[in-house]
Design an enzyme around this catalytic site. Structure first.
Site, PDB file in Angstrom:
ATOM      1  N   ASP A  13       0.807  -1.230   0.000  1.00 35.25           N
ATOM      2  CA  ASP A  13       0.000   0.000   0.000  1.00 35.25           C
ATOM      3  C   ASP A  13       0.838   1.276   0.000  1.00 35.25           C
ATOM      4  OD1 ASP A  13      -2.255  -1.645   0.080  1.00 35.25           O
ATOM      5  OD2 ASP A  13      -2.214  -1.703   2.276  1.00 35.25           O
ATOM      6  N   LYS A  16       1.790   2.062  -5.134  1.00 36.24           N
ATOM      7  CA  LYS A  16       2.333   1.483  -6.378  1.00 36.24           C
ATOM      8  C   LYS A  16       1.406   1.753  -7.560  1.00 36.24           C
ATOM      9  CE  LYS A  16       2.335  -2.534  -4.285  1.00 36.24           C
ATOM     10  NZ  LYS A  16       2.052  -2.123  -2.900  1.00 36.24           N
ATOM     11  N   ASN A  38      -5.265 -10.269  -3.700  1.00 34.63           N
ATOM     12  CA  ASN A  38      -4.978  -9.687  -2.377  1.00 34.63           C
ATOM     13  C   ASN A  38      -4.509  -8.247  -2.552  1.00 34.63           C
ATOM     14  OD1 ASN A  38      -2.646 -10.662  -3.640  1.00 34.63           O
ATOM     15  ND2 ASN A  38      -1.661 -11.383  -1.766  1.00 34.63           N
ATOM     16  N   GLY A  40      -4.494  -4.391  -3.892  1.00 36.73           N
ATOM     17  CA  GLY A  40      -5.483  -3.349  -4.188  1.00 36.73           C
ATOM     18  C   GLY A  40      -4.702  -2.121  -4.592  1.00 36.73           C
ATOM     19  N   HIS A  41      -4.668  -1.841  -5.893  1.00 36.54           N
ATOM     20  CA  HIS A  41      -3.853  -0.732  -6.410  1.00 36.54           C
ATOM     21  C   HIS A  41      -4.776   0.376  -6.897  1.00 36.54           C
ATOM     22  CE1 HIS A  41      -0.258  -3.673  -7.170  1.00 36.54           C
ATOM     23  NE2 HIS A  41      -0.647  -3.616  -5.913  1.00 36.54           N
ATOM     24  N   GLN A 222       1.960  -6.127  -3.136  1.00 35.57           N
ATOM     25  CA  GLN A 222       2.431  -6.192  -1.738  1.00 35.57           C
ATOM     26  C   GLN A 222       3.735  -5.406  -1.565  1.00 35.57           C
ATOM     27  OE1 GLN A 222       1.417  -9.617  -3.165  1.00 35.57           O
ATOM     28  NE2 GLN A 222      -0.526  -8.689  -2.676  1.00 35.57           N
ATOM     29  N   THR A 237       3.015 -12.646   2.865  1.00 37.34           N
ATOM     30  CA  THR A 237       2.160 -13.268   1.865  1.00 37.34           C
ATOM     31  C   THR A 237       2.899 -14.494   1.325  1.00 37.34           C
ATOM     32  OG1 THR A 237       0.724 -12.830  -0.020  1.00 37.34           O
ATOM     33  CG2 THR A 237       2.934 -11.849  -0.115  1.00 37.34           C
ATOM     34  N   ALA A 297      -7.457  -1.139   0.432  1.00 36.96           N
ATOM     35  CA  ALA A 297      -8.165  -1.020  -0.846  1.00 36.96           C
ATOM     36  C   ALA A 297      -8.833  -2.335  -1.233  1.00 36.96           C
ATOM     37  CB  ALA A 297      -7.187  -0.575  -1.937  1.00 36.96           C
ATOM     38  N   LYS A 302      -8.734  -1.214   8.582  1.00 42.00           N
ATOM     39  CA  LYS A 302      -7.953  -0.070   9.017  1.00 42.00           C
ATOM     40  C   LYS A 302      -6.478  -0.461   8.971  1.00 42.00           C
ATOM     41  CE  LYS A 302      -8.914   3.290  12.555  1.00 42.00           C
ATOM     42  NZ  LYS A 302      -9.569   3.538  13.796  1.00 42.00           N
ATOM     43  N   ARG A 303      -5.631   0.389   8.374  1.00 41.72           N
ATOM     44  CA  ARG A 303      -4.202   0.074   8.354  1.00 41.72           C
ATOM     45  C   ARG A 303      -3.534   0.596   9.629  1.00 41.72           C
ATOM     46  NH1 ARG A 303      -3.839   2.440   2.266  1.00 41.72           N
ATOM     47  NH2 ARG A 303      -4.622   0.621   1.155  1.00 41.72           N
ATOM     48  N   LYS A 329       2.903   9.987  -0.664  1.00 42.06           N
ATOM     49  CA  LYS A 329       2.074  10.449   0.454  1.00 42.06           C
ATOM     50  C   LYS A 329       2.809  11.429   1.372  1.00 42.06           C
ATOM     51  CE  LYS A 329      -1.514   7.850   1.411  1.00 42.06           C
ATOM     52  NZ  LYS A 329      -2.520   6.811   1.644  1.00 42.06           N
ATOM     53  N   LEU A 330       3.745  12.180   0.801  1.00 43.61           N
ATOM     54  CA  LEU A 330       4.491  13.144   1.610  1.00 43.61           C
ATOM     55  C   LEU A 330       3.549  14.219   2.169  1.00 43.61           C
ATOM     56  CD1 LEU A 330       7.365  13.778   2.536  1.00 43.61           C
ATOM     57  CD2 LEU A 330       7.652  15.229   0.527  1.00 43.61           C
TER      58      LEU A 330
END
Ligand code: GDP
Ligand code: IMO
Ligand code: MG
Length: 422
Positions: A13, A16, A38, A40-41, A222, A237, A297, A302-303, A329-330
């Site tokens: 996550d 990517k 598995n 989610g992009h 992943q 995984t 995703a 919740k992460r 995500k800066l």
């Protein structure tokens, strides 16, 4: 000609999907090499949001051909759902999607066994997509592959033999009534009709294309720390997201790889169980999750969130051979007064020289932090490195030195345009 591998450098996550979509405008082919639904992009284009689980994240570019490589495990229903979603959105995939004959299938009994395992004592916190049980059959040489769909009689025989064994296990060990064979056979026959036009020898296709000078992006799912060999085993995984997996998962030889692009989130997240040394259980952790919208995703879970772990990413840089990095995500860090970065671990007062993958050691490891100043500025509208606040540049320089890579791109929002090229 370039053959670049895009790897998640943490626990998945990292963004990517956004970056593969962005880089796709410069390549001819994008191929997935491992994992399954598995993954989610997420890609945001205009006011549309796409989440891809199996189809490579280059599919939105009409000049790009997408390949699902031999290393991927394919759940028929999940792939058909994605193909339909693309069609409904007016995206033509005819002649633009190829599926490896050697890719394995995820069957209903794999998903069932995955969920049963998760109810037992040794939970991993999987996505419930049947990934582990499908790879078990692959390595036990019992798996059903895309190529098996071509011969109906032997397909039926293979499904019957597999299901007999699984039903025995389900009934005797798990007190389950078992599954019905005809429904599974019919699902596979229908799947074969739907995907027949896309199936090919993708290794030959990719190698021919490379020899003709085409550029290829190999999209990992992943992240390195979820790698079955190099990650935080058993909380991993069942495939190799690390760069080595890109060669075995596509049939492209290592001598053809030109770059390994590491996707690096500006802080750390993890979904599922397993040790996470920089995890924050306080208001700061909560804030990272809220500002970063950190929900899975694929499963919506919740992460878990924490500070950036440079010791971990340095390990990831080493095992993947990352020579280009993208910090994502800066913008999520915009409102923090101060920002911490983990630069090493300590166990019983001793500083570790190397990142430990042993779960026992990681659970004891205490992060050693350096504290940097926050920039308290909204950077999501900035498109030029020079315009970033000094504290932001200092943060980037610091993590680049600690992790041992050069940063090529910085992502400051989910949209394609919210990217800074360095
Ligand atoms: P992947 O599995 O590595 O492709 O990542 P996911 O799609 O699961 O999660 C990344 C999430 O962050 C998605 O919701 C993206 O739309 C979003 N995202 C990607 N890059 C950025 C960024 O630079 N800033 C922000 N705020 N969100 C981002
Ligand atoms: P992308 O590609 C984050 C995690 C699960 C669980 C472990 C094993 O979107 O980055 P599995 O279902 O693979 O057997 O679960 O791996 N996991 C992911 N975490 N992002 C992913 O994919 C993941 N795929 C699997 O949460 O801890
Ligand atoms: Mg994801």
């Amino acid at each position: 000609m370039s053959v670049s591998i895009v790897v998640g450098s943490q626990w998945g996550d990292e963004g990517k999907g956004k970056i593969v979509d962005l880089l796709s405008s410069e390549v001819d082919i994008v191929a997935r090499y491992q994992g399954g639904a598995n993954a989610g992009h997420t890609i945001e284009v205009g006011d549309k949001k796409f989440v891809f689980h199996l189809i490579p994240s280059g599919i939105l570019h009409e000049n790009v051909t997408c390949v699902i490589g031999n290393g991927v495990v394919i759940e028929p229903a999940a792939l058909l759902e994605e193909i339909n979603m693309l069609k409904e959105n007016g995206i033509n995939i005819d002649g633009r999607l190829f599926i490896s004959r050697n890719a394995h299938l995820i069957m209903p009994y794999h998903k069932l066994l995955d969920s049963i395992n998760e109810q037992g004592k040794k939970k991993i916190g999987t996505t419930g997509r049947g990934i582990g049980p499908s790879y078990i059959d692959k390595y036990a040489r019992k798996g059903i592959r895309i190529a098996d769909l071509l011969n109906k009689d032997s397909l039926k025989e293979k499904i019957r033999t597999n299901l007999e064994e699984k039903n025995n296990l389900l009934k005797k060990v798990y007190d389950h009534t078992g599954l019905e064979v005809n429904a599974i056979i019919n699902e596979c026959l229908n799947f074969d009709n739907e995907i027949d036009q896309y199936v090919t020898d993708t290794s030959a296709y990719l190698n021919d294309a490379i020899n003709k000078g085409k550029s290829v992006l190999l999209e990992g799912a992943q992240g390195a720390l979820l790698d079955v060999d190099h990650g935080t085993y058993p909380y991993v995984t069942s495939s190799n997201p690390t760069s080595g997996g890109a060669c075995t998962g596509t049939g492209i030889p290592p001598t053809k790889i030109t770059d390994v692009i590491g996707i690096v989130k500006a802080y750390t997240t993890r979904v599922g169980l397993g040790p996470f040394p920089t995890e924050l259980f306080d208001e700061t952790g909560k804030k990272l999750g809220e500002v970063g919208a950190e929900f899975g995703a694929t499963t919506g879970r919740k992460r878990r969130c924490g500070w950036f772990d440079a010791f971990l990413v340095k390990y990831s840089t080493t095992i993947n051979g990352i020579n280009k990095a993208v910090i994502t995500k800066l913008d999520v860090l915009d409102s923090f007064d101060e920002i911490k970065v983990c630069v090493g671990y300590e166990i019983n007062g001793k500083t570790l020289k190397y990142f430990p993958t042993s779960v026992e050691k990681l659970s004891e490891a205490k992060p050693i932090y350096e504290t940097l100043s926050g920039w308290k500025t909204n950077i999501s509208g900035i498109r030029n490195y020079e315009e970033l606040p000094n504290a932001t540049k200092e943060y980037l320089t610091f993590i680049s030195k600690q992790c041992g890579f050069d940063i090529n791109y910085v992502s400051v929002g989910p949209k394609r345009s919210q990217t800074i090229v360095i």
